[in-house]
Design an enzyme around this catalytic site. Structure first.
Site, PDB file in Angstrom:
ATOM      1  N   HIS A  75       0.882  -1.153   0.000  1.00  0.00           N
ATOM      2  CA  HIS A  75       0.000   0.000   0.000  1.00  0.00           C
ATOM      3  C   HIS A  75       0.925   1.209   0.000  1.00  0.00           C
ATOM      4  O   HIS A  75       2.033   1.130   0.546  1.00  0.00           O
ATOM      5  CB  HIS A  75      -0.843   0.075   1.269  1.00  0.00           C
ATOM      6  CG  HIS A  75      -1.710  -1.095   1.531  1.00  0.00           C
ATOM      7  ND1 HIS A  75      -1.263  -2.238   2.167  1.00  0.00           N
ATOM      8  CD2 HIS A  75      -3.023  -1.319   1.254  1.00  0.00           C
ATOM      9  CE1 HIS A  75      -2.261  -3.088   2.280  1.00  0.00           C
ATOM     10  NE2 HIS A  75      -3.324  -2.566   1.734  1.00  0.00           N
ATOM     11  N   ASP A  78       2.391   1.805   3.365  1.00  0.00           N
ATOM     12  CA  ASP A  78       3.308   0.794   3.921  1.00  0.00           C
ATOM     13  C   ASP A  78       4.742   1.289   3.746  1.00  0.00           C
ATOM     14  O   ASP A  78       5.634   0.902   4.488  1.00  0.00           O
ATOM     15  CB  ASP A  78       3.173  -0.548   3.181  1.00  0.00           C
ATOM     16  CG  ASP A  78       1.807  -1.190   3.351  1.00  0.00           C
ATOM     17  OD1 ASP A  78       1.151  -0.921   4.383  1.00  0.00           O
ATOM     18  OD2 ASP A  78       1.392  -1.919   2.447  1.00  0.00           O
ATOM     19  N   MET A 109       2.808  -5.752  -7.660  1.00  0.00           N
ATOM     20  CA  MET A 109       1.479  -5.229  -7.363  1.00  0.00           C
ATOM     21  C   MET A 109       1.573  -4.086  -6.372  1.00  0.00           C
ATOM     22  O   MET A 109       2.400  -4.103  -5.455  1.00  0.00           O
ATOM     23  CB  MET A 109       0.586  -6.354  -6.822  1.00  0.00           C
ATOM     24  CG  MET A 109      -0.827  -5.947  -6.436  1.00  0.00           C
ATOM     25  SD  MET A 109      -1.021  -5.346  -4.746  1.00  0.00           S
ATOM     26  CE  MET A 109      -1.236  -6.900  -3.871  1.00  0.00           C
ATOM     27  N   ASP A 266      -4.834 -13.588  -3.573  1.00  0.00           N
ATOM     28  CA  ASP A 266      -4.324 -13.450  -2.196  1.00  0.00           C
ATOM     29  C   ASP A 266      -4.424 -14.802  -1.504  1.00  0.00           C
ATOM     30  O   ASP A 266      -5.521 -15.288  -1.210  1.00  0.00           O
ATOM     31  CB  ASP A 266      -5.163 -12.408  -1.425  1.00  0.00           C
ATOM     32  CG  ASP A 266      -4.659 -10.997  -1.647  1.00  0.00           C
ATOM     33  OD1 ASP A 266      -5.224 -10.060  -1.027  1.00  0.00           O
ATOM     34  OD2 ASP A 266      -3.709 -10.831  -2.441  1.00  0.00           O
ATOM     35  N   ASP A 276     -11.433 -12.280   9.890  1.00  0.00           N
ATOM     36  CA  ASP A 276     -10.418 -12.481   8.850  1.00  0.00           C
ATOM     37  C   ASP A 276      -9.085 -12.834   9.508  1.00  0.00           C
ATOM     38  O   ASP A 276      -8.390 -11.988  10.051  1.00  0.00           O
ATOM     39  CB  ASP A 276     -10.275 -11.172   8.050  1.00  0.00           C
ATOM     40  CG  ASP A 276      -9.356 -11.335   6.864  1.00  0.00           C
ATOM     41  OD1 ASP A 276      -9.009 -10.308   6.248  1.00  0.00           O
ATOM     42  OD2 ASP A 276      -8.992 -12.489   6.536  1.00  0.00           O
ATOM     43  N   ASP A 278      -6.341 -14.404   8.066  1.00  0.00           N
ATOM     44  CA  ASP A 278      -5.116 -14.258   7.241  1.00  0.00           C
ATOM     45  C   ASP A 278      -4.015 -15.206   7.737  1.00  0.00           C
ATOM     46  O   ASP A 278      -2.863 -14.818   7.931  1.00  0.00           O
ATOM     47  CB  ASP A 278      -4.600 -12.814   7.259  1.00  0.00           C
ATOM     48  CG  ASP A 278      -5.555 -11.855   6.549  1.00  0.00           C
ATOM     49  OD1 ASP A 278      -5.502 -10.642   6.854  1.00  0.00           O
ATOM     50  OD2 ASP A 278      -6.352 -12.318   5.716  1.00  0.00           O
TER      51      ASP A 278
HETATM   52  C1  DIG Z   1      -6.733  -7.248   2.772  1.00  0.00           C
HETATM   53  O1  DIG Z   1      -7.084  -8.543   2.419  1.00  0.00           O
HETATM   54  C2  DIG Z   1      -6.329  -6.462   1.553  1.00  0.00           C
HETATM   55  C3  DIG Z   1      -5.314  -5.428   1.888  1.00  0.00           C
HETATM   56  O2  DIG Z   1      -4.336  -6.064   2.641  1.00  0.00           O
HETATM   57  C4  DIG Z   1      -4.782  -5.038   0.571  1.00  0.00           C
HETATM   58  O3  DIG Z   1      -5.409  -3.867   0.164  1.00  0.00           O
HETATM   59  C5  DIG Z   1      -5.169  -6.156  -0.358  1.00  0.00           C
HETATM   60  C6  DIG Z   1      -3.997  -6.523  -1.207  1.00  0.00           C
HETATM   61  O4  DIG Z   1      -3.856  -7.862  -1.403  1.00  0.00           O
HETATM   62  N1  DIG Z   1      -5.678  -7.212   0.518  1.00  0.00           N
HETATM   63 MN    MN Z   2      -6.146  -9.416   0.659  1.00  0.00          MN
HETATM   64 MN    MN Z   3      -7.730 -10.915   4.538  1.00  0.00          MN
END
Ligand code: DIG
Ligand code: MN
Ligand code: MN
Length: 408
Positions: A75, A78, A109, A266, A276, A278
């Site tokens: 981002h 970041d 990206m 992702d 979420d 992750d």
């Molecule tokens: C969250 O799943 C989002 C953010 O982390 C980001 O904008 C995007 C990029 O993969 N995934």
């Molecule tokens: Mn994401």
């Molecule tokens: Mn996520």
């Protein structure tokens, strides 16, 4: 003879070990990427402060390069803190580019942080406040310039704040219109600048908003067709987000791929019905991760294998690198399992029994014509006879599970 046999056995085992360890060593050609925000996640959550020191982007580049990654994603904020001056940004970007060059790391990206600053608390592109919507556009234009400068070819849009807690707050169709106008505006900007950049829309059903607009990849695939330049826009499905919505992630990925819209992905993991998480790739749903890897590899999908995940809050810095290495290692293990699956005669035998072909019938049903509908009407299908035979899916799935458990 004994010594030779023993030595010979050692040799075979030794080389198998060597081949396997090389197979599981991530290399840049595997195209593994990580967001700076993933390994840089300091472990903060709604109920606790950060548990790890903030990791500098240049350090993440060095460490991920050592682990065998291909690149990092980011981002805008970041890398460049919100409110930095142009001079500060230049210095930060210069150092970052130097680290990328030193480590031969790429930035495939980029994306915009349109969710952290309080100004976006009621959305960015879909805020009720036209000033916020316009500021979000300005911020994204500048972030696109940064992403292109760093070499990005894909630009992701995740609308973390595009949503609502109170449906009385917005006139529904306006939010769709505002989101469309924003993406159309930004696509025109990219064309105007002559950038080689495509957009990837990332869906999520909720969190941080109670409900996020366009909550699944399916919603996004439809929305893309309403844009001025749909050919520039695809999707960035995330494993955790579709799973949060109770969906089969692979099926959404297949539909996106089949319509030529799988521009990015992702990868992570997720327990159904949770916030979420992750999680590290493959840490929760092994079979789902296996079939996803098998699909991407069988299709020879050219995109980045991007991990949008982070280490458990329990971890220190070493745990972060264990997490990153684990994501890539599990992907490579499952990639080799996919090879074994494709070479397994018993599995392939069951598949060919089930995936029958009938060229003349397939021709009839593929294209409507008077002749074809007459041919169709003339066929006595004997459905009860067809229905007699089962599909041996219990056996097929058992063989798959045994392959994943390492007993085949
Ligand atoms: C969250 O799943 C989002 C953010 O982390 C980001 O904008 C995007 C990029 O993969 N995934
Ligand atoms: Mn994401
Ligand atoms: Mn996520």
């Amino acid at each position: 003879m004994f010594v030779l046999r023993c030595f010979g056995y050692l040799t075979v085992n030794y080389w198998e070990e060597i081949i396997m360890s090389n197979l599981l060593q991530p290399k840049p050609e595997d195209q593994f990427t990580f967001g700076l925000w993933t390994v840089g996640n300091p472990g903060r959550d709604p109920f606790g402060d950060q548990v790890r020191p903030i990791i500098k982007p240049t350090y993440s580049v060095q460490k991920l390069s050592q682990l065998g990654a291909y690149g990092v994603n980011l981002h805008d904020n970041d890398l460049v803190p919100f409110g930095s001056s142009a001079r500060e940004q230049d210095q930060i970007v210069k150092e970052f580019k130097q680290a990328l060059d030193d480590c031969n790391m790429k930035v495939p990206m980029a994306t915009t942080n349109l969710f952290f600053h309080p100004v976006f608390r009621d959305g960015a592109f879909t805020s009720n406040n036209p000033k916020v919507r316009a500021f979000a556009l300005q911020k994204t234009v500048r972030s696109i310039d940064l992403g292109v400068e760093l070499g990005a070819k894909i630009y992701v849009f995740w609308g973390g704040r595009e949503g609502a807690e109170v449906d009385a707050s917005k006139n529904g169709p306006d939010t769709v219109k505002w989101f469309r106008e924003s993406i159309n505006f930004l696509a025109e900007y990219v064309v105007d600048q002559g950038y080689d950049l495509k957009f990837a829309l990332e869906a999520k059903p909720n969190e941080p908003r109670a409900d996020i607009y366009m909550p699944t990849t399916g919603h996004m695939l439809h929305f893309i067709e309403t844009l001025d330049r749909p050919e520039m826009v695809g999707v960035n499905p995330e494993f955790a987000h579709e799973t949060m919505a109770g969906l089969n992630f692979l099926h959404g990925v297949i539909q996106a791929y089949e319509s030529g819209k799988l521009f990015h992905i992702d990868l992570n993991d997720q327990k159904m019905g949770r916030f979420d998480q992750d999680l590290r790739f493959g840490s929760e749903s092994i079979k789902a991760a296996f079939f996803l890897v098998k699909f991407l590899e069988d299709m020879q999908w050219p995109g980045m294998r991007h991990f949008d995940a982070h280490a458990y809050r329990t971890e220190d810095e070493q745990g972060v690198w264990d997490f990153a290495a684990g994501c890539m290692r599990t992907y490579l293990i499952l990639k080799d399992k996919a090879r074994q699956f494709n070479e397994d005669p018993e599995i392939q035998g069951l598949l060919s029994e089930n995936q029958q072909r009938d060229e003349s019938l397939e021709r009839i049903v593929a294209t409507y014509s008077n002749g074809n509908v007459e041919a169709l009407q003339a066929i006595d299908f004997q459905p009860d006879k067809i229905a007699e035979k089962g599909h041996s899916y219990e056996k097929l799935d058992q063989l798959t599970v045994e392959l994943l458990l390492g007993v085949r």
